[in-house]
Every structure is written in structure tokens, then in C-alpha cells.
Design an enzyme around this catalytic site. Structure first.
Site, PDB file in Angstrom:
ATOM      1  N   ASP A   1       9.419   2.932  -0.229  1.00  0.00           N
ATOM      2  CA  ASP A   1       8.429   2.926   1.403  1.00  0.00           C
ATOM      3  C   ASP A   1       8.071   2.795   2.445  1.00  0.00           C
ATOM      4  OD1 ASP A   1       5.667   4.031   2.262  1.00  0.00           O
ATOM      5  OD2 ASP A   1       4.558   3.316   0.805  1.00  0.00           O
TER       6      ASP A   1
ATOM      7  N   LYS B   1       3.513   8.769   9.223  1.00  0.00           N
ATOM      8  CA  LYS B   1       3.395   8.050  10.180  1.00  0.00           C
ATOM      9  C   LYS B   1       4.362   8.825  11.397  1.00  0.00           C
ATOM     10  CE  LYS B   1       0.933   4.854   8.862  1.00  0.00           C
ATOM     11  NZ  LYS B   1       0.711   4.182   7.451  1.00  0.00           N
TER      12      LYS B   1
ATOM     13  N   TYR C   1       0.473  -1.349  -0.217  1.00  0.00           N
ATOM     14  CA  TYR C   1       0.154   0.028  -0.178  1.00  0.00           C
ATOM     15  C   TYR C   1       1.319   1.412  -0.040  1.00  0.00           C
ATOM     16  CZ  TYR C   1      -3.391   3.415   1.459  1.00  0.00           C
ATOM     17  OH  TYR C   1      -4.492   4.339   1.508  1.00  0.00           O
TER      18      TYR C   1
HETATM   19  C1  LIG Z   1      -0.334   4.790   6.044  1.00  0.00           C
HETATM   20  C2  LIG Z   1       0.839   4.023   4.459  1.00  0.00           C
HETATM   21  C3  LIG Z   1       0.831   5.052   3.589  1.00  0.00           C
HETATM   22  C4  LIG Z   1      -0.363   6.286   3.501  1.00  0.00           C
HETATM   23  O1  LIG Z   1      -0.053   6.997   4.555  1.00  0.00           O
HETATM   24  P1  LIG Z   1      -1.045   7.963   4.670  1.00  0.00           P
HETATM   25  O2  LIG Z   1      -0.826   9.023   5.722  1.00  0.00           O
HETATM   26  O3  LIG Z   1      -2.073   7.303   5.540  1.00  0.00           O
HETATM   27  O4  LIG Z   1      -1.701   8.914   3.314  1.00  0.00           O
HETATM   28  C5  LIG Z   1       1.283   4.996   2.275  1.00  0.00           C
HETATM   29  N1  LIG Z   1       2.500   3.840   2.464  1.00  0.00           N
HETATM   30  C6  LIG Z   1       3.044   2.703   3.749  1.00  0.00           C
HETATM   31  C7  LIG Z   1       3.420   2.050   3.812  1.00  0.00           C
HETATM   32  C8  LIG Z   1       1.862   3.011   4.409  1.00  0.00           C
HETATM   33  O5  LIG Z   1       1.680   1.922   5.533  1.00  0.00           O
END
Ligand SMILES: *Cc1c(COP(=O)(O)O)cnc(C)c1O
Length: 428
Positions: free
Chosen positions: A239, A267, A144
Site C-alpha cells: 500500500d 495522495k 491503515y
Molecule cells: C491515506 C491512506 C489510505 C486511504 O486513502 P484515502 O484516499 O483516504 O481513501 C490508504 N492507505 C494508506 C497507507 C494511506 O495513508
């Protein structure tokens, strides 16, 4: 436990907010029942609107690595707020947090702050396309990267063919530039790269996957991706929205000793406020406006409240690197306890863990990619989830989510959790 007030609040919310929530996974759709409304939280505990105390294993989906309402973070935000909450002009604190982040993370010279992980990943891909002059990207099924159009693509008929959008509203035109690969399958990636020679701008990956449960990269997988990227002038994007400042001060790059070309954050870097960021070496970052032609902007980017929370968080993590060891030890302890508790009652399971990320899969076989994660028994998970919740333990309301361990958890909390797992295991 009683959730009367939460259910009443949910009914009200549904009248004015689609599904009653501002992000879908909060709605308990995959486990059934009504979501719990939080009143406040402190340390390792949530307090809901019915007065229940819950041990929290989600921690806002990762940011609260030092626990809820952590004092240095709260104080920093409160003090900052008194001086104005947004200016749309440069402030010194942006340079302070940027310098600190650049010093903590390997292989980056410059960092740009945005407002979410979604924005960070979306911008990183635009930068990769602008830098390489190529259009296609490779992403992995089950990873994701936020909800921007290019990433909402599911495996179609075989990973070598073009992906098809898995949300209405994503156009075929966008989908055709996202190529889908299988996590931990290097041959699959090689095949996709061969078929699309000279057209791929970047490979984006969660270096430790956390959005299909926790899935570690197999030995040699990330090294192999690095090599494929080097051989084909493809940028490797890690990511690290979930893993950054969590698996180590320098994230997965440091823990696994692999350099990516662009890294994205979210995060933890915002300390619980809405923050994302992306970073790279000078030669790549200098392609961004106003230095270069790749456009990216934000009215509230680098917001002083958000930066003050992030700075307080990173400062503490940077000055106490033993936190990461402590988190990993707590997580290992939990892993062993849960495994024994489930084993005692002969509940089939697989537990994956890296650092302070852990997930329990009700599955017989190793969970190494999206399809093996999807093989887990969802009915068992639902029962497990509700059993835990009824006994005061809050885990993510989906089998495809990682549990996030916070330093605020005590060994007493972990023992209590393991005891609940054993009690629930007897009912599965
Ligand atoms: C949570 C998450 C996102 C998206 O971040 P948001 O602040 O919810 O837009 C993207 N990549 C990873 C790996 C994530 O865990």
C-alpha cells in the site's frame, strides 16, 4: 492566536455534518479544542478563516509534496475544466498519466485509476482474491488501508485468532477473513501463514508505515515477507498510498529495492484531487474486467480534472528526481533540530524518519510497531500540538500521524519551526 471565526464555522458545520467534519481525524478529538477552518493555502503556508498564517506539516495528509496551489498543477486543472469536467468515456490523458506512472514505478505493466486510496486498496484485495482463488488476507496492526470493511479490524485476543471488527457495521463474516499480524515481526507472520495454509490470498502492508506515526521496516522484514509470499503462493500488496511518488519516483519499492505483486496509490498521484490507483504486472491486471472476471468500476474514475492534476504532479517529480533528495535533506535537518531542541529541555522522545516522512513520539523506547507507538505519552503530545499551533505551526492533530515535508518549505521555515519546538519544549 485567535480562532473565533473557525470556532463559529465549526459550530455551524456540526448542525449539518456529523461531528462537523467529512473525515474524523480533522475534528481534533484526540487533542481537544476546535478544528481550524482553512481559507486558502499557498506553498508551505495555510491561511485560516481568522487570518492566521500557519506553516503546514500535514499538506493535505501527503498530496501537496510540492506545496499548496502549485502553479503547474493549478494551471493544468483550470485549463482542463474549461473543456468539460466529466464524460464517462475514454480520454487521452488517462493513457498519458498511466504510461508515465508505469514508467516511474518498478515491476508494474498496467495501472487502473480510482477515486481514493480506500478504493484502491479495496480493489487490490478483490483482485488478489480473484487471482489466487483464496479468501483470507493478512494485514498489520496499526497499518491503515482506508475504511473499507476488511481493513477495519483490530487485534483481538492474539494475532493468530480471527480479528474482531473495530467498527460497528463491519460483520463478523468479513472480519474472520482478515488476519492480524504485528509489524516488523516476521515470526508472527510465519505462524499465521502456517495456521492458515493454502487459505491466504495476500499480505497487504505499508512498506514504510505512516499511520501509526512513521515506522520504518526493520532490516530483512520486507525481504522476509517477500519470501513467505513466494513460498506460499500469496500475493504481496504494497500500500503505497502514502509512500508512492514520495519516498522516490518509484516509491518504497524503488527506495527499498523490493518488488511487490500489487501496488496501490493515492495522495501524491492525484496532485490534490481525489485519485487512487492500483497496479501490477500484466498477468495479474489482466484478471480485471473487462479483460477478466474480477469486477471493478467507477463513474468518475479517470476524471479529466483529476488526471490533469496528477499528470502535472508526476511530470514534475519525474523530470526533477533531485526533489526527493532535497526533501530527505530538509527532513533530516528538521529531525536534528527537533531532537536537539527537545533534548535541551530533557523531553523524552523518539523520532522516526524515512525520506520526507517524520514523526515525533513522546516515548522512551524505540517505536517499531503499533503497541510501541501506542506507548507514547499522549498528554505530552496534546500539549506539544497546541503549543506548536499557538505559535503558527500546524502538525497533525494526532500522535499517530506522520508529518509530511513539502518541497515548498524553506530552511527559514524549518529554523522557525525548530525555534518553536524549543519554546514549546520548555513548557512540557
Ligand atoms: C491515506 C491512506 C489510505 C486511504 O486513502 P484515502 O484516499 O483516504 O481513501 C490508504 N492507505 C494508506 C497507507 C494511506 O495513508
Amino acid at each position: 492566536m485567535i480562532y473565533k471565526r473557525s470556532s463559529a464555522l465549526f459550530a455551524e458545520a456540526q448542525k449539518v455534518i456529523p461531528g462537523g467534519v467529512n473525515s474524523p481525524v480533522r475534528a481534533f478529538k484526540s487533542v481537544g479544542g476546535d478544528p481550524i477552518f482553512v481559507k486558502e493555502a499557498k506553498g508551505a503556508y495555510l491561511y485560516d478563516e481568522d487570518g492566521n498564517q500557519l506553516i503546514d506539516y500535514i499538506n493535505s495528509w501527503g498530496p501537496m509534496i510540492l506545496g499548496h496551489a502549485h502553479e503547474p498543477v493549478v494551471n493544468a486543472v483550470v485549463e482542463k475544466a474549461k473543456k468539460g469536467t466529466s464524460f464517462g468515456m475514454p480520454t487521452e490523458i488517462e493513457t498519458e498519466i498511466a504510461s508515465l506512472a508505469v514508467s516511474m514505478v518498478p515491476n508494474i505493466d498496467k495501472i487502473r485509476f480510482v477515486n481514493s486510496g480506500t478504493e484502491a486498496c479495496m480493489s487490490a484485495v478483490r483482485l488478489a482474491r480473484g487471482y489466487t482463488g483464496k479468501e483470507k488476507i493478512i494485514k498489520f496492526a496499526g497499518c491503515y488501508h482506508g475504511h473499507s470493511d476488511s481493513f477495519l479490524i483490530q487485534a483481538g485476543s492474539g494475532a493468530v485468532t480471527f480479528g474482531s471488527p473495530n467498527s460497528p457495521g463491519v460483520t463478523e463474516g468479513t472480519a474472520k477473513d482478515t488476519l492480524l499480524a504485528i509489524y516488523n515481526d516476521l515470526d508472527n507472520v510465519k505462524e499465521i501463514v502456517d495456521v492458515n495454509k493454502g487459505k491466504i490470498a495476500c499480505i497487504i502492508i505499508e512498506p514504510v508505515a505512516g499511520n501509526m506515526g512513521c515506522i520504518p521496516p526493520k532490516e530483512g522484514f520486507l525481504e522476509g515477507l517477500r519470501q513467505i509470499c513466494d513460498d506460499n503462493d500469496i500475493l504481496l500488496i504494497f500500500d503505497e498510498v502514502m509512500t508512492g511518488f514520495r519516498l522516490a519516483a518509484g516509491g518504497a519499492q524503488e527506495l527499498l529495492n523490493i518488488d511487490a505483486d500489487i501496488v496501490t496509490f493515492g495522495k501524491v498521484i492525484g496532485g490534490g484531487l481525489p485519485v487512487g490507483a492500483f497496479a501490477a504486472r500484466n498477468e495479474i491486471m489482466n484478471h480485471l474486467a473487462p479483460l477478466g472476471p474480477v469486477y471493478q468500476a467507477g463513474t468518475l474514475s479517470g476524471n479529466p480534472l483529476a488526471m490533469s492534476a496528477g499528470l502535472a504532479m508526476l511530470t514534475e517529480l519525474n523530470s526533477n528526481p533531485e526533489i526527493f533528495l532535497s526533501l530527505a535533506e530538509k527532513t533530516a535537518y528538521l529531525h536534528q533540530g527537533i531532537s536537539e531542541a527537545l533534548g535541551k529541555h530533557k523531553v523524552t522522545h523518539t523520532i522516526n524518519r524515512v525520506g520526507s516522512m517524520i514523526s515525533v513520539h513522546f516515548s522512551e523506547t524505540p517505536v517499531t510497531d503499533f503497541s510501541s507507538a501506542a506507548d507514547g505519552n499522549n498528554d505530552t503530545f496534546k500539549k506539544f500540538f497546541h503549543g506548536m499551533l499557538d505559535n503558527g505551526i500546524y502538525i497533525a492533530p494526532s500522535a499517530f500521524e506522520t508529518w509530511f515535508i513539502t518541497e515548498a518549505l524553506s530552511y527559514d521555515d524549518l529554523d522557525k519551526t525548530i525555534a518553536v519546538v524549543e519554546k514549546v519544549a520548555a513548557t512540557l
